[in-house]
Design an enzyme around this catalytic site. Structure first.
Site, PDB file in Angstrom:
ATOM      1  N   TYR A   1       0.766   5.536   7.579  1.00 20.56           N
ATOM      2  CA  TYR A   1      -0.561   4.886   7.669  1.00 20.56           C
ATOM      3  C   TYR A   1      -1.300   5.382   8.913  1.00 20.56           C
ATOM      4  O   TYR A   1      -2.450   5.812   8.842  1.00 20.56           O
ATOM      5  CB  TYR A   1      -0.407   3.359   7.709  1.00 20.56           C
ATOM      6  CG  TYR A   1      -1.672   2.654   8.142  1.00 20.56           C
ATOM      7  CD1 TYR A   1      -2.776   2.587   7.299  1.00 20.56           C
ATOM      8  CD2 TYR A   1      -1.778   2.074   9.414  1.00 20.56           C
ATOM      9  CE1 TYR A   1      -3.952   1.963   7.712  1.00 20.56           C
ATOM     10  CE2 TYR A   1      -2.940   1.453   9.829  1.00 20.56           C
ATOM     11  CZ  TYR A   1      -4.027   1.396   8.972  1.00 20.56           C
ATOM     12  OH  TYR A   1      -5.187   0.782   9.388  1.00 20.56           O
TER      13      TYR A   1
ATOM     14  N   LYS B   1      -4.906   7.789   9.618  1.00 22.58           N
ATOM     15  CA  LYS B   1      -6.038   7.518  10.518  1.00 22.58           C
ATOM     16  C   LYS B   1      -6.279   8.725  11.441  1.00 22.58           C
ATOM     17  O   LYS B   1      -7.399   9.163  11.631  1.00 22.58           O
ATOM     18  CB  LYS B   1      -5.778   6.254  11.350  1.00 22.58           C
ATOM     19  CG  LYS B   1      -5.783   4.972  10.538  1.00 22.58           C
ATOM     20  CD  LYS B   1      -7.116   4.717   9.874  1.00 22.58           C
ATOM     21  CE  LYS B   1      -7.122   3.529   8.949  1.00 22.58           C
ATOM     22  NZ  LYS B   1      -8.258   3.494   8.021  1.00 22.58           N
TER      23      LYS B   1
ATOM     24  N   SER C   1      -8.110   2.896  13.871  1.00 23.65           N
ATOM     25  CA  SER C   1      -7.254   1.788  14.280  1.00 23.65           C
ATOM     26  C   SER C   1      -6.613   2.069  15.623  1.00 23.65           C
ATOM     27  O   SER C   1      -6.360   3.236  15.984  1.00 23.65           O
ATOM     28  CB  SER C   1      -6.154   1.645  13.218  1.00 23.65           C
ATOM     29  OG  SER C   1      -5.113   0.842  13.697  1.00 23.65           O
TER      30      SER C   1
HETATM   31  P1  NAD Z   1      -8.967  -4.465   2.951  1.00 20.70           P
HETATM   32  O1  NAD Z   1      -7.784  -4.041   2.170  1.00 20.70           O
HETATM   33  O2  NAD Z   1      -9.344  -5.906   2.923  1.00 20.70           O
HETATM   34  O3  NAD Z   1     -10.248  -3.617   2.525  1.00 20.70           O
HETATM   35  C1  NAD Z   1     -10.155  -2.283   2.058  1.00 20.70           C
HETATM   36  C2  NAD Z   1     -10.935  -2.216   0.765  1.00 20.70           C
HETATM   37  O4  NAD Z   1     -10.895  -0.875   0.279  1.00 20.70           O
HETATM   38  C3  NAD Z   1     -10.334  -3.103  -0.331  1.00 20.70           C
HETATM   39  O5  NAD Z   1     -11.362  -3.916  -0.878  1.00 20.70           O
HETATM   40  C4  NAD Z   1      -9.796  -2.103  -1.368  1.00 20.70           C
HETATM   41  O6  NAD Z   1      -9.913  -2.620  -2.682  1.00 20.70           O
HETATM   42  C5  NAD Z   1     -10.668  -0.891  -1.131  1.00 20.70           C
HETATM   43  N1  NAD Z   1     -10.090   0.414  -1.459  1.00 20.70           N
HETATM   44  C6  NAD Z   1      -8.912   0.958  -1.045  1.00 20.70           C
HETATM   45  N2  NAD Z   1      -8.784   2.207  -1.514  1.00 20.70           N
HETATM   46  C7  NAD Z   1      -9.912   2.487  -2.214  1.00 20.70           C
HETATM   47  C8  NAD Z   1     -10.391   3.625  -2.916  1.00 20.70           C
HETATM   48  N3  NAD Z   1      -9.678   4.755  -2.995  1.00 20.70           N
HETATM   49  N4  NAD Z   1     -11.601   3.559  -3.525  1.00 20.70           N
HETATM   50  C9  NAD Z   1     -12.346   2.414  -3.475  1.00 20.70           C
HETATM   51  N5  NAD Z   1     -11.955   1.319  -2.818  1.00 20.70           N
HETATM   52  C10 NAD Z   1     -10.747   1.348  -2.193  1.00 20.70           C
HETATM   53  O7  NAD Z   1      -8.728  -3.978   4.462  1.00 20.70           O
HETATM   54  P2  NAD Z   1      -9.548  -4.303   5.776  1.00 20.70           P
HETATM   55  O8  NAD Z   1      -8.684  -5.116   6.659  1.00 20.70           O
HETATM   56  O9  NAD Z   1     -10.908  -4.763   5.450  1.00 20.70           O
HETATM   57  O10 NAD Z   1      -9.582  -2.849   6.410  1.00 20.70           O
HETATM   58  C11 NAD Z   1     -10.689  -1.967   6.227  1.00 20.70           C
HETATM   59  C12 NAD Z   1     -10.405  -0.661   6.924  1.00 20.70           C
HETATM   60  O11 NAD Z   1     -10.128  -0.923   8.296  1.00 20.70           O
HETATM   61  C13 NAD Z   1      -9.191   0.087   6.387  1.00 20.70           C
HETATM   62  O12 NAD Z   1      -9.460   1.455   6.398  1.00 20.70           O
HETATM   63  C14 NAD Z   1      -8.107  -0.259   7.386  1.00 20.70           C
HETATM   64  O13 NAD Z   1      -7.124   0.735   7.447  1.00 20.70           O
HETATM   65  C15 NAD Z   1      -8.895  -0.347   8.671  1.00 20.70           C
HETATM   66  N6  NAD Z   1      -8.232  -1.176   9.704  1.00 20.70           N
HETATM   67  C16 NAD Z   1      -7.889  -2.463   9.422  1.00 20.70           C
HETATM   68  C17 NAD Z   1      -7.237  -3.224  10.381  1.00 20.70           C
HETATM   69  C18 NAD Z   1      -6.802  -4.648  10.093  1.00 20.70           C
HETATM   70  O14 NAD Z   1      -5.952  -5.166  10.825  1.00 20.70           O
HETATM   71  N7  NAD Z   1      -7.369  -5.318   9.088  1.00 20.70           N
HETATM   72  C19 NAD Z   1      -6.944  -2.682  11.649  1.00 20.70           C
HETATM   73  C20 NAD Z   1      -7.341  -1.375  11.902  1.00 20.70           C
HETATM   74  C21 NAD Z   1      -7.997  -0.621  10.924  1.00 20.70           C
HETATM   75  N1  UFG Z   2       4.302 -11.026  14.192  1.00 18.23           N
HETATM   76  C1  UFG Z   2       5.266 -12.014  14.069  1.00 18.23           C
HETATM   77  N2  UFG Z   2       5.502 -12.539  12.838  1.00 18.23           N
HETATM   78  C2  UFG Z   2       4.832 -12.130  11.720  1.00 18.23           C
HETATM   79  C3  UFG Z   2       3.855 -11.120  11.850  1.00 18.23           C
HETATM   80  C4  UFG Z   2       3.613 -10.587  13.104  1.00 18.23           C
HETATM   81  O1  UFG Z   2       5.889 -12.409  15.049  1.00 18.23           O
HETATM   82  O2  UFG Z   2       5.116 -12.640  10.624  1.00 18.23           O
HETATM   83  C5  UFG Z   2       3.992 -10.476  15.529  1.00 18.23           C
HETATM   84  C6  UFG Z   2       4.247  -8.989  15.673  1.00 18.23           C
HETATM   85  O3  UFG Z   2       5.568  -8.744  16.037  1.00 18.23           O
HETATM   86  C7  UFG Z   2       3.225  -8.609  16.738  1.00 18.23           C
HETATM   87  C8  UFG Z   2       2.065  -9.579  16.505  1.00 18.23           C
HETATM   88  O4  UFG Z   2       2.616 -10.669  15.764  1.00 18.23           O
HETATM   89  O5  UFG Z   2       3.743  -8.843  18.018  1.00 18.23           O
HETATM   90  C9  UFG Z   2       0.918  -8.988  15.714  1.00 18.23           C
HETATM   91  O6  UFG Z   2       1.419  -8.407  14.508  1.00 18.23           O
HETATM   92  P1  UFG Z   2       0.449  -7.958  13.321  1.00 18.23           P
HETATM   93  O7  UFG Z   2       1.321  -7.474  12.211  1.00 18.23           O
HETATM   94  O8  UFG Z   2      -0.531  -9.026  13.015  1.00 18.23           O
HETATM   95  O9  UFG Z   2      -0.391  -6.771  13.968  1.00 18.23           O
HETATM   96  P2  UFG Z   2       0.089  -5.370  14.587  1.00 18.23           P
HETATM   97  O10 UFG Z   2      -0.464  -5.319  15.967  1.00 18.23           O
HETATM   98  O11 UFG Z   2       1.524  -5.164  14.429  1.00 18.23           O
HETATM   99  O12 UFG Z   2      -0.632  -4.326  13.643  1.00 18.23           O
HETATM  100  C10 UFG Z   2      -2.005  -4.449  13.237  1.00 18.23           C
HETATM  101  C11 UFG Z   2      -2.176  -3.765  11.894  1.00 18.23           C
HETATM  102  C12 UFG Z   2      -1.972  -2.287  12.046  1.00 18.23           C
HETATM  103  C13 UFG Z   2      -2.900  -1.763  13.084  1.00 18.23           C
HETATM  104  C14 UFG Z   2      -2.700  -2.494  14.388  1.00 18.23           C
HETATM  105  C15 UFG Z   2      -3.688  -2.054  15.420  1.00 18.23           C
HETATM  106  O13 UFG Z   2      -1.235  -4.262  10.966  1.00 18.23           O
HETATM  107  O14 UFG Z   2      -2.271  -1.645  10.850  1.00 18.23           O
HETATM  108  O15 UFG Z   2      -2.845  -3.907  14.189  1.00 18.23           O
HETATM  109  O16 UFG Z   2      -4.970  -2.165  14.917  1.00 18.23           O
HETATM  110  F1  UFG Z   2      -2.680  -0.455  13.269  1.00 18.23           F
END
Ligand code: NAD
Ligand code: UFG
Length: 337
Positions: free
Chosen positions: A148, A152, A124
């Site tokens: 979190y 990572k 991330s």
């Molecule tokens: P998500 O929660 O939709 O998907 C994660 C999946 O993993 C879920 O289906 C959950 O049930 C499963 N899971 C969690 N722990 C598990 C375990 N121990 N064994 C088996 N299954 C398990 O999240 P996502 O948005 O699809 O994110 C996927 C990956 O990408 C994560 O590692 C997350 O940290 C990373 N990531 C997401 C974002 C974002 O904004 N969505 C940003 C950066 C990184």
């Molecule tokens: N924001 C609002 N109102 C809300 C939610 C978010 O104003 O209800 C704003 C935040 O302050 C920020 C922007 O919208 O300025 C984006 O916020 P998000 O929570 O959607 O995303 P972040 O960039 O804060 O964080 C996300 C994931 C993290 C990840 C990061 C970089 O939540 O886990 O992107 O990948 F690490």
């Protein structure tokens, strides 16, 4: 070629399964459904008209992982499984360390056992902490600002150490910026059960009137309009990058790190206004205090992914807003009838 996708019924995982299947890969999913639903497996099959093998269970469960590798000749793994709520990780750090780091250790032990040493890992942009300048390049200093983010960073370190110890490993660390949007079919998308933490799912729930009003966290940031700026990337573009990363790890050895973003920053207000315009729907909002830990702006320099993987994001912010809303409407109609 058979790819094991951990967390494959989740948001990014499900879209990646679709792209893998459409590129000719076979897919095995393991997911404990702690943040997703089994019906997603059927939607992946419906979109692709291809079969998928699904195991319901925990990646930390070594016996299950051994069974999966025994029953399937896995060529490479994409490791999405993990918990991702920043606030929850601050309240329950051990739960996050156990799940996010424990799963990687168990997975890699079993991969070693079955001589499968090719892995793509979901990292991330959070690993950059507060970037000293923009756009962010892969060699910028790394910093964790919450448990979190630390999971990572540790996972990246573990995978790097594995390669140092055994040069047969091939590792791609993918640092995602802000994934939004959904598959154009409207069958799969992001569907948080609780009140969303992230911007787009919150906007969607306000637009569908499940939540009353969007709280915009601060309008005094050092940005174009004072609201936070992020690099939003369509989840289908992101999913396609995983196919490119798998193609690459299958033919090389070593550790590679890629920023996955569009390179463009949009403010919260720009996202809200675009969402309203393309979907012809109201999104009432109010400006409230800043959210702890938020930074002014964050966007990627994704040149390396373009050069090495021949990948670049193609979808614009309008399509991201449309597809997010389209999925929500379809999901609501399906589950309310
Ligand atoms: P998500 O929660 O939709 O998907 C994660 C999946 O993993 C879920 O289906 C959950 O049930 C499963 N899971 C969690 N722990 C598990 C375990 N121990 N064994 C088996 N299954 C398990 O999240 P996502 O948005 O699809 O994110 C996927 C990956 O990408 C994560 O590692 C997350 O940290 C990373 N990531 C997401 C974002 C974002 O904004 N969505 C940003 C950066 C990184
Ligand atoms: N924001 C609002 N109102 C809300 C939610 C978010 O104003 O209800 C704003 C935040 O302050 C920020 C922007 O919208 O300025 C984006 O916020 P998000 O929570 O959607 O995303 P972040 O960039 O804060 O964080 C996300 C994931 C993290 C990840 C990061 C970089 O939540 O886990 O992107 O990948 F690490």
């Amino acid at each position: 070629m058979k790819i094991l996708v951990t967390g494959g019924t989740g948001y990014i995982g499900s879209h990646t399964c679709v792209e893998l299947l459409e590129s000719g890969y076979e897919v095995v999913i393991v997911d404990n459904l702690c943040n997703s639903k089994e019906e997603v497996v059927d939607f992946i099959k419906e979109i692709t008209h291809k079969d998928v093998t699904f195991y319901k269970g925990d990646v930390c469960d070594k016996k299950l992982m051994q069974k999966i590798f025994k029953e399937n000749k896995i060529d490479a793994v994409i490791h999405f499984a993990g918990l991702k709520a920043v606030g929850e990780s601050v309240e329950m750090p051990l739960y996050y360390y156990r799940n996010n780091i424990g799963s990687t250790i168990t997975l890699c032990e079993v991969m070693n056992e079955y001589n499968c040493k090719k892995i793509v890992f979901s990292s991330s942009a959070t690993v950059y902490g507060s970037p000293h300048k923009l756009p962010i390049k892969e060699d910028f200093p790394l910093e964790a600002t919450n448990p979190y983010g630390r999971t990572k960073l540790y996972n990246e370190g573990i995978l790097n150490d594995l390669y140092v110890a055994d040069n047969n490993w091939s590792v791609a660390l993918l640092r995602y910026f802000n994934p939004i949007g959904a598959h154009p079919s409207g069958l799969i998308g992001e569907n948080p059960n609780d009140i969303p933490n992230n911007l787009m799912p919150y906007i969607v729930k306000v637009a569908t009137k499940e939540l009353e009003i969007l709280n915009i966290f601060g309008n005094d940031y050092n940005t174009k309009d004072g609201t936070g700026v992020r690099d939003y990337i369509h989840v289908v573009d992101l999913a396609k990058a995983h196919v490119k990363a798998i193609d690459e790890v299958l033919k090389t050895k070593g550790v590679d790190i890629y920023n996955l973003g569009t390179g463009h920053g949009y403010s919260v207000l720009e996202i809200v206004e675009t969402f309203k315009k393309v979907n012809k729907v109201d999104v009432p909002y109010q400006i409230v205090a800043r959210r702890a830990g938020d930074i002014d702006a964050c966007y990627a320099d994704a040149t390396y992914a373009k050069e090495k993987l021949h990948w670049e994001a193609t979808k614009e912010i309008e399509e991201m807003c449309q597809d997010s809303y389209n999925f929500a409407i379809k999901y609501k109609n399906k589950h309310n009838n």
